[in-house]
Scaffold this active site. Structure first.
Site, PDB file in Angstrom:
ATOM      1  N   GLY A 244       4.794   0.121   1.993  1.00  0.00           N
ATOM      2  CA  GLY A 244       5.509  -0.657   0.989  1.00  0.00           C
ATOM      3  C   GLY A 244       6.413  -1.708   1.583  1.00  0.00           C
TER       4      GLY A 244
ATOM      5  N   TRP B  10       0.974  -0.229  -6.267  1.00  0.00           N
ATOM      6  CA  TRP B  10       2.104  -0.864  -6.954  1.00  0.00           C
ATOM      7  C   TRP B  10       1.781  -2.300  -7.379  1.00  0.00           C
ATOM      8  CZ3 TRP B  10       4.669   3.220  -7.942  1.00  0.00           C
ATOM      9  CH2 TRP B  10       4.859   4.208  -6.991  1.00  0.00           C
TER      10      TRP B  10
ATOM     11  N   GLU C 200       9.913  -6.297  -4.471  1.00  0.00           N
ATOM     12  CA  GLU C 200      10.101  -7.517  -3.672  1.00  0.00           C
ATOM     13  C   GLU C 200      10.944  -7.243  -2.423  1.00  0.00           C
ATOM     14  OE1 GLU C 200       8.365  -9.928  -4.172  1.00  0.00           O
ATOM     15  OE2 GLU C 200       7.988 -10.219  -6.311  1.00  0.00           O
ATOM     16  N   GLY C 201      10.790  -6.049  -1.883  1.00  0.00           N
ATOM     17  CA  GLY C 201      11.594  -5.635  -0.731  1.00  0.00           C
ATOM     18  C   GLY C 201      12.812  -4.871  -1.202  1.00  0.00           C
TER      19      GLY C 201
ATOM     20  N   GLY D  36      28.929   7.989 -25.559  1.00  0.00           N
ATOM     21  CA  GLY D  36      27.756   8.747 -25.973  1.00  0.00           C
ATOM     22  C   GLY D  36      26.689   7.869 -26.601  1.00  0.00           C
TER      23      GLY D  36
ATOM     24  N   GLN E 219      28.647   3.208 -20.021  1.00  0.00           N
ATOM     25  CA  GLN E 219      29.963   3.850 -20.058  1.00  0.00           C
ATOM     26  C   GLN E 219      30.824   3.281 -21.183  1.00  0.00           C
ATOM     27  OE1 GLN E 219      30.505   6.349 -18.012  1.00  0.00           O
ATOM     28  NE2 GLN E 219      32.570   6.830 -18.729  1.00  0.00           N
TER      29      GLN E 219
ATOM     30  N   GLU F 290       0.858  -1.178   0.000  1.00  0.00           N
ATOM     31  CA  GLU F 290       0.000   0.000   0.000  1.00  0.00           C
ATOM     32  C   GLU F 290       0.894   1.228   0.000  1.00  0.00           C
ATOM     33  OE1 GLU F 290      -2.896  -0.283   3.137  1.00  0.00           O
ATOM     34  OE2 GLU F 290      -3.573  -2.273   2.479  1.00  0.00           O
TER      35      GLU F 290
ATOM     36  N   LEU G  91      29.851   2.137 -24.010  1.00  0.00           N
ATOM     37  CA  LEU G  91      29.379   2.664 -25.283  1.00  0.00           C
ATOM     38  C   LEU G  91      29.603   4.167 -25.402  1.00  0.00           C
ATOM     39  CD1 LEU G  91      27.974  -0.168 -25.355  1.00  0.00           C
ATOM     40  CD2 LEU G  91      26.111   0.941 -26.578  1.00  0.00           C
TER      41      LEU G  91
ATOM     42  N   GLN H 259      43.103  -1.436 -22.228  1.00  0.00           N
ATOM     43  CA  GLN H 259      42.999  -2.009 -20.882  1.00  0.00           C
ATOM     44  C   GLN H 259      41.879  -1.376 -20.071  1.00  0.00           C
ATOM     45  OE1 GLN H 259      46.029  -1.555 -17.464  1.00  0.00           O
ATOM     46  NE2 GLN H 259      46.647  -3.467 -18.466  1.00  0.00           N
TER      47      GLN H 259
END
Length: 383
Positions: free
Chosen positions: A133, A158, A364-365, A341, A337, A129, A339, A280
């Protein structure tokens, strides 16, 4: 990259091959479009139900697939690597079926399980609720007992599949007792007075509807109470351990997808006259991503083996959920990161995977709740 798996039987290997084939053909090609448009892929769940994937961990004697959790979770992982929202939906359906399977009377099981196990219906799990939550004992939505059943009032928040599910497993307050005042009910979607709110506008998993469910004088027949009055919190918590393993597997699938895409991009993209994977700085970043992903997989499988053997696994489920979802967030962030931009634009899937990974640390917590669960178990001897 095809994940090398250790499975308990030839049947399990064949199942994973089937899942990969279906996921590549039916899920990967559709995921981006449905996520962009926020459409719920109900037909996809019907397809997965038709081939028996929605009820894999339940016994064959009740119409399930009879698969151990170590197999079921790896199926979820393969699905999540192609379309996380669908894998989450599978996990939620399993969660919604659990109370009837574990706590239902023989009459309830005979009436309800054939449809629940058929793959033609889809469930939702209504525990949270807006104000409760992470504290289910604080639930306010209630059910009042009358001569022929119960009348429910209040709002659940939710709810995954809210407004789309065929049935709802709902937890309502039936007495003021903070620990033994919650009860579990099975509610059909067409029940009078059950009204879905407007779906939430979300950061990720946009094809998976999340909505409030409003109970306005909803009459629930007496035979829709699952378990005994006041047993609901125990029912909810028993299901959540397994649900946390489901989310751990989904998180690993997201991480694996991000790793695979980043590796492929780094092999093709060249800078300073060679593929960036040979630099590297990038190679080590990818190595760390691979280590996090494989470690997370090993962690959820270790917890699943405990479940399959009938041993307590609450602490291990929380560890798996914590480790796997934190890994997914780290791996997807690093994939963006790698890739550069290109990772920040919609032309590549890693930005979507990063958004999807975030919610795994919350539902789920939350991971803060997982740390609380783990810390409380540290002083308790492990069986």
């Amino acid at each position: 990259m095809k994940v090398e798996r250790e499975l308990p039987s030839r049947e399990a290997y064949e199942l994973l091959e089937l899942v990969r084939d279906v996921a590549e053909r039916e899920l990967r090609t559709r995921a981006a479009h449905f996520e962009d448009s926020g459409r719920f892929p109900r037909d996809t769940f019907r397809l997965l139900g038709d081939i028996g994937l929605l009820t894999l961990p339940f016994g064959e004697d009740i119409g399930g697939g009879g698969q151990p959790y170590t197999v079921y979770l790896q199926v979820l992982e393969e699905i999540a690597a192609r379309w996380a929202a669908v894998a989450v939906g599978m996990s939620v359906h399993t969660l919604a079926c659990h109370p009837v399977v574990a706590y239902g009377t023989p009459d309830q099981q005979a009436e309800l399980l054939p449809q629940m196990m058929s793959g033609h219906t889809l469930g939702a799990y209504s525990l949270s609720e807006a104000h409760a939550g992470s504290d289910p004992a604080a639930l306010r939505a209630s059910a009042t007992e009358g001569p022929h059943g119960w009348t429910a009032q209040g709002t659940k928040a939710w709810v995954t599949h809210g407004g789309q599910a065929d049935f709802y497993t709902v937890f309502l307050r039936t007495s003021p007792d903070p620990r033994n005042g919650i009860s579990c009910f099975h509610v059909e979607a067409d029940t009078a007075g059950l009204i879905a709110g407007v779906p939430e506008r979300k950061m990720g998993l946009r094809s998976s509807p999340t909505a409030e469910m409003h109970f306005e004088n909803v009459f629930l027949p007496a035979d829709r109470l699952i378990g005994t009055p006041g047993q609901g919190l125990a029912v909810a918590l028993s299901a959540l351990d397994a649900g946390r393993l489901g989310i751990a597997a989904v998180a690993v699938g997201i991480a694996q997808a991000a790793l695979d895409y980043a590796v492929g991009y780094a092999q093709e993209r060249e800078t300073f006259g060679r593929p960036v994977i040979e630099h590297q700085g990038v190679g080590f970043l990818l190595a760390d991503m691979a280590a996090k992903t494989e470690a997370a997989r090993a962690t959820y499988l270790a917890a699943a083996r405990r479940k399959d053997s009938g041993r307590p696994y609450t602490r291990q489920a929380s560890i798996a959920k914590l480790v796997a979802t934190d890994a997914a967030m780290a791996v997807t962030t690093d994939a963006v990161q790698v890739l550069g931009g290109a990772g920040y634009v919609l032309d590549h899937p890693v930005e979507r995977l990063m958004r999807e990974a975030k919610i795994t640390q919350i539902f789920e917590g939350t991971n803060q709740i997982q740390r609380l669960v783990i810390s409380r178990h540290l002083a308790v001897p492990t069986l």
